[in-house]
Each structure stands twice: as C-alpha cells, then as structure tokens.
Design an enzyme around this catalytic site. Structure first.
Site, PDB file in Angstrom:
ATOM      1  CG  HIS A 127      -3.078  -4.350   3.169  1.00 46.91           C
ATOM      2  ND1 HIS A 127      -2.477  -2.878   4.268  1.00 46.91           N
ATOM      3  CD2 HIS A 127      -4.223  -2.969   3.082  1.00 46.91           C
ATOM      4  CE1 HIS A 127      -2.504  -1.852   4.191  1.00 46.91           C
ATOM      5  NE2 HIS A 127      -3.133  -1.334   3.453  1.00 46.91           N
TER       6      HIS A 127
ATOM      7  CB  CYS B   4      -1.130   0.005   1.318  1.00 44.26           C
ATOM      8  SG  CYS B   4      -2.310   0.805   0.300  1.00 44.26           S
TER       9      CYS B   4
ATOM     10  CD  GLU C 182      -0.959  -6.278   5.019  1.00 46.44           C
ATOM     11  OE1 GLU C 182      -1.326  -6.231   4.384  1.00 46.44           O
ATOM     12  OE2 GLU C 182      -1.695  -5.053   5.254  1.00 46.44           O
TER      13      GLU C 182
HETATM   14  N1  GLN Z   1      -1.648   6.738   2.709  1.00 42.85           N
HETATM   15  C1  GLN Z   1      -2.105   6.064   1.681  1.00 42.85           C
HETATM   16  C2  GLN Z   1      -2.983   6.390   1.313  1.00 42.85           C
HETATM   17  O1  GLN Z   1      -4.527   6.920   1.318  1.00 42.85           O
HETATM   18  C3  GLN Z   1      -1.861   4.820   1.876  1.00 42.85           C
HETATM   19  C4  GLN Z   1      -2.507   3.505   2.793  1.00 42.85           C
HETATM   20  C5  GLN Z   1      -2.143   2.131   3.362  1.00 42.85           C
HETATM   21  O2  GLN Z   1      -1.288   2.131   3.348  1.00 42.85           O
HETATM   22  N2  GLN Z   1      -3.345   1.639   3.673  1.00 42.85           N
HETATM   23  O3  GLN Z   1      -3.761   5.993   0.313  1.00 42.85           O
END
Ligand code: GLN
Length: 551
Positions: free
Chosen positions: A515, A381, A517
């Site tokens: 994600h 992410c 995970e």
């Molecule tokens: N801050 C980034 C976004 O909102 C990544 C978010 C995250 O890593 N969950 O896109």
C-alpha cells in the site's frame, strides 16, 4: 520534560478531532518541538482490523504492523513522524491485556476493577515510550458524555494529578452552530459539553470551536465565563477548503500561542509556516486537471480510502494539477458493456485494496479496459491481484483463473499465503485461523528488478513498503504470466512473494502488493503517485490532441 496535551471532542462527532490534533502537533513542530501523537479509542474491538470500512473508514497500517485508526494516517501526514503499534490503544486492547494479566496471576489476591486496574493500564498506554519528546498529543476518540469513554477520561483526570497541571493540559473541540432565524452562533451546546467534562473532573484549558464564521467578541466572552477558560483560549476553528490549511488557520487564531503560554514556554515569535503555505497554494492554484477513476467497493464512504485520496492529492500537488477523483462502484462494472461508459473520461484508472468476491469481476473488467486502451493503471494490493487474474484470463488462456479468496478454484492465480519470512522469523497461517491481526502486516522490503519501470520511478532497487494482505499471487504461474508479457518486477528478498507486476509494452501499468498510499506525505509525495499522476497528465494531453485532430 514531556508535556501531555489531551484532546477531547464534544457536542457532535465528526468535528475533525484527528486533524485538529495533527494540526496542533504540526504547529508545535514548526516551533522546533519534538512531538509524538497517540489515539485512545473507546470501542471494544482490540483493533479496527476486523471492522467494515463502512463502520470505521480506512484501517491505517503502521511500519510495525499494527492495524490502527485512520487518524494515525493524518498524524503521519501532518508531522512526518511514523506511528507505532503503541500509539493507538482501544478499550478492547486495554481490557484484553488486563484480563491476560489477571489470568497469569499478576493481580493475585486482588479484585480486578475498572479503577484502578483499567485506568492504570490506560495511564501506562499514554505515558510509555514518550521519553525524549517535548509534547505528546493524545486524542480521545468518541464524544464526551459517551459511556464508553469514561475510563479514559478518569485515567486522564488521574494523570493530570500524577504528572502535575504544569505538565498536562486539556483541549476540547466543540461546535458553535449558527442558527439563521436568530442570526447567532449558539454557545449552549459548548457550555453543556464542557459541563460534562467538568462532571468527570476535567477542566479544559483551551476550547477549539468549530464554526462557519468568526466568533463575535461578546460570544467569546460568554463562552469563557461559562466554561471557565480565558477568552483568548476560545479559539475559532473556522471551516477551511483543505485540511492542510488548518495549521495556518489555527495559528492565526492563536492556538499554538495559547498552548505554549499555558506551559510557560516562549510563544511571542511566529513559527515559519512557509512549507504549509506552499502546500495550500499548490492545492488552491493548480495549473490543470486530471481525472482518475477509482474502482472500488466502498465508494459510498470515502473515508474507506482516506490515505489513497490524500496520496493522489499529494501526487497532484507535485505535478501542479488538480486530481479529480471519480469514485466508481466496482459492482456497476460487473457487466462488461457498462465499462466503456463508466470509465469514459478517465485519464487513468486505479483499483485499490479490497476484500471478497463482491465487485471483483467489475474490477477485473476495469483492468482489462485500462490495459487494452493504454490507459495508465495502478493496482494496489487487491487491485494488483485482479490485474494478475485479468492477464491470466485474457492473455494466458486461463479462462478459469481466480483467487481462492472467492472460493475453491481449479486455477488459483491468487492463493492463501501460508507462510512468509519476517526478518529471521517464519510466520505461519492456516485456513480457518483467527481473522484479527493475522494478515501479513506492516513494512517489508521488496527487491525491484534492475531496469524495470518501477525501479526507475523509485530511483532504487530496494524499497520498504507497508502491507496488509492474506492472499498472494501464486508463483507457480509466473512463467505463464511473464510469457504473456506481465513482468514480475518486484519480489520479496527471498524471491517467494510477488510484490510488483508491470507491463513493459503499456504506457503505465503497475500493480503493487503493498500500500504505497500509506507512506505518502504532502511534503514527501510517494514516487509511485507522482509518476502515476504524471502518466495521467500525459494521457490527457494525448487524448486532447487526438480530439483536436478529429474535430
Ligand atoms: N483481500 C486481499 C488479500 O487479503 C487484498 C487485501 C487488500 O487489498 N488489502 O490478500
């Protein structure tokens, strides 16, 4: 018939109610029962999505896009049953629903009150959608005696009357502290905690007592007498070296037997726990070790990365190695000259999800270090977004490359996502809108490029993964980045949102916007983590061989 098991906690917080509930669910499952798990959280936030990871730990995302308590992650990992939005209710959600109904006029004429309106809404949250399950385990967050949890306990008291005692039971988790000067486990805090429950009309049928040593028979009898439970239902929850040992440990103490006995269900035969034994053996007897540096901002509270740590552990079990996680504070890497020293010894580098500018330069430096030195790298992410910015700066000559998350920029490599497709629906966001619950949340499909490393790892070209982000990699830069050899190997089905990037000319370098995970389970480790740990293993071997040759 669906039976409800309510799990409360007493004496102190952090006794591991979530894991205890999940372990009980796993035991009932191992005996062939169909189980669903729920959590009631007494805080006023509508969901934990807006809370700092330092307050609350990780925010767990469900397939249907709910931001929930991290215990739901344990539930999924222990039972394999995917949670839904309706499996986590907070005081904030209950109140906002009741108040919305009041405004609509649903209670016209009535004075809206905690009892019955809030308690009715809680009861509905507990019972709705549970048809077809043999057991519903409902964990109540917080500690008995807190003002906040009173409406929940009252709702449970009522539910026990509504549904009948033969369909409901209460399990209370407490602590038996060992006092060295007395040489004894002390039962008084447990007695007081049970009294608190009795004061609100709840009598636990089982006491699960956290303790660092076995409970002597006379103490067990004392607890049983004072707390009004059978001595056999005073279960020792002894400390274990891995959470995955809990189902076996609780079974040995008779936990599942006591629950089934209470409900009048067969309980003589032992369940087959061999899959749990295999997992525990895998954790206790690895054949080697890898070190993975995790460069994040919330490293002071490791609960912020709960699912990530579990997914790495699962990858390690699959690869027969112990994964040693070196948590590196990204701000310490802000100075490029510190990077070498802080990441030395890492067989692989991982930059996880994150928010905000603080520490982002350190993460970009970590990406550069991994890319330049051929160290396996996984960016998740925010980590993927930082990998893209690093490529733009170092390889595409865009020295001002940045994310609009950090403020206005002339080279917005990562920009605010304003609209995206969810099935046939187009979801829109605007700058300055609400922050709560408005990210791109939940499971979305990604198409993987034929022949890419990521497609090879998954063994297919279409995956469904969980997301939680507000910013996206700006597609306008795709050509420049691909020329710099960063391949966009995964995209949303409409081809608009970048989902995966990778370098083909690097031993293992993958960034994912989602994600992975969150989907990893001990019995079903996520392919990306299995492959990442394998790459770390190979890198370690390579480094050891090189060291051997130079010495
Ligand atoms: N801050 C980034 C976004 O909102 C990544 C978010 C995250 O890593 N969950 O896109």
């Amino acid at each position: 018939m669906t039976r409800f098991v309510f799990v409360t906690g007493g004496v102190v917080s952090s006794l591991g109610k979530g894991i205890a509930s999940a372990a009980l669910a796993a035991l009932l499952q191992a005996r062939g029962h169909k189980v669903r798990m729920r959590k009631l959280d007494p805080y006023l936030n509508v969901d934990p999505g807006t809370m700092s990871p330092y307050q609350h730990g990780e925010v767990f995302i469900t397939d249907d896009g709910a931001e929930t308590d991290l215990d739901l992650g344990h539930y999924e990992r222990f039972t394999g049953v995917h949670a839904r939005r309706s499996d986590n209710a907070t005081t904030g959600r209950i109140y906002s629903d009741v108040i919305a109904r009041e405004r609509r006029g649903d209670y016209l004429g009535a004075t809206v009150q905690v009892i019955p309106h809030i308690t009715d809404a809680i009861k509905e949250a507990v019972v709705s959608g549970t048809d077809g399950y043999d057991f519903v385990i409902v964990e109540i967050g917080g500690t008995v005696g807190d003002i906040e949890s009173l409406p929940f306990l009252e709702a449970i008291r009522q539910l026990r009357n509504d549904l009948g005692y033969d369909q409901t039971m209460c399990v209370h988790l407490t602590l038996l502290p060992y006092i060295p000067s007395a040489g004894e486990l002390k039962t008084k805090p447990t007695q007081h905690s049970v009294k608190e429950l009795q004061n609100v009309g709840l009598q636990p049928q089982i006491l699960l007592c956290r303790s660092d040593r076995p409970i002597p028979q006379n103490e067990r009898q004392k607890i049983a007498n004072f707390c009004n439970v059978r001595p056999e239902s005073v279960i020792a929850a002894l400390d274990v070296d891995t959470i995955y040992a809990c189902p076996i440990a609780y079974h040995q103490q008779g936990m599942d037997r006591e629950v089934l006995r209470y409900f009048g269900l067969p309980h003589e035969e032992s369940p087959d726990l061999s899959r749990w034994e295999r997992i525990v053996r895998g954790i206790r007897e690895p054949k080697g070790e890898v070190r993975i540096a995790i460069v994040g901002k919330y490293t002071a509270l490791l609960d912020s990365y709960k699912s990530l740590a579990e997914a790495l552990l699962h990858g390690g079990i699959a690869q027969n190695v112990r994964v040693r996680m070196d948590w590196v504070d990204s701000e310490e890497l802000d100075k490029p000259e510190h990077v070498e020293a802080l990441l030395q010894g890492a067989d692989a580098v991982l930059v996880p999800g994150g928010f905000g500018a603080r520490g982002s330069e350190g993460k970009i430096n970590a990406v550069r270090h991994a890319r330049e030195n051929g160290i396996p790298f996984l960016g998740i992410c925010f980590g993927m977004q930082m990998a893209v910015i690093e490529c733009a700066r170092s390889l595409a000559g865009l020295s001002k490359a940045s994310s609009t998350e950090f403020g206005p920029t002339s080279e917005p490599l990562v920009g605010l996502m304003t609209e995206w497709a969810q099935g046939t629906e187009l979801l829109r966001r605007r700058e300055g809108g609400d922050l709560g619950g408005t990210m791109r949340l939940g499971a979305y499909t990604a198409k993987l490029a034929e022949g890419s490393r990521v497609a090879q790892i998954y063994g297919r070209t279409e995956v469904r993964e969980r997301h939680r982000h507000r910013w996206e990699v700006n597609l306008h830069y795709r050509d420049v980045l691909e020329k710099a050899s960063l391949h966009f190997s995964g995209m949303s089905p409409d081809g608009v949102l970048p989902e995966v990037v990778e370098y083909a000319d690097h031993p293992w370098f993958i960034g994912v916007q989602y994600h992975p995970e969150l989907l990893s389970k001990p019995f079903d480790p996520h392919p990306l983590f299995v492959s990442f740990v394998e790459a770390a293993k190979q890198n370690r071997l390579k480094r050891q061989t090189a060291q051997g040759q130079s010495s």
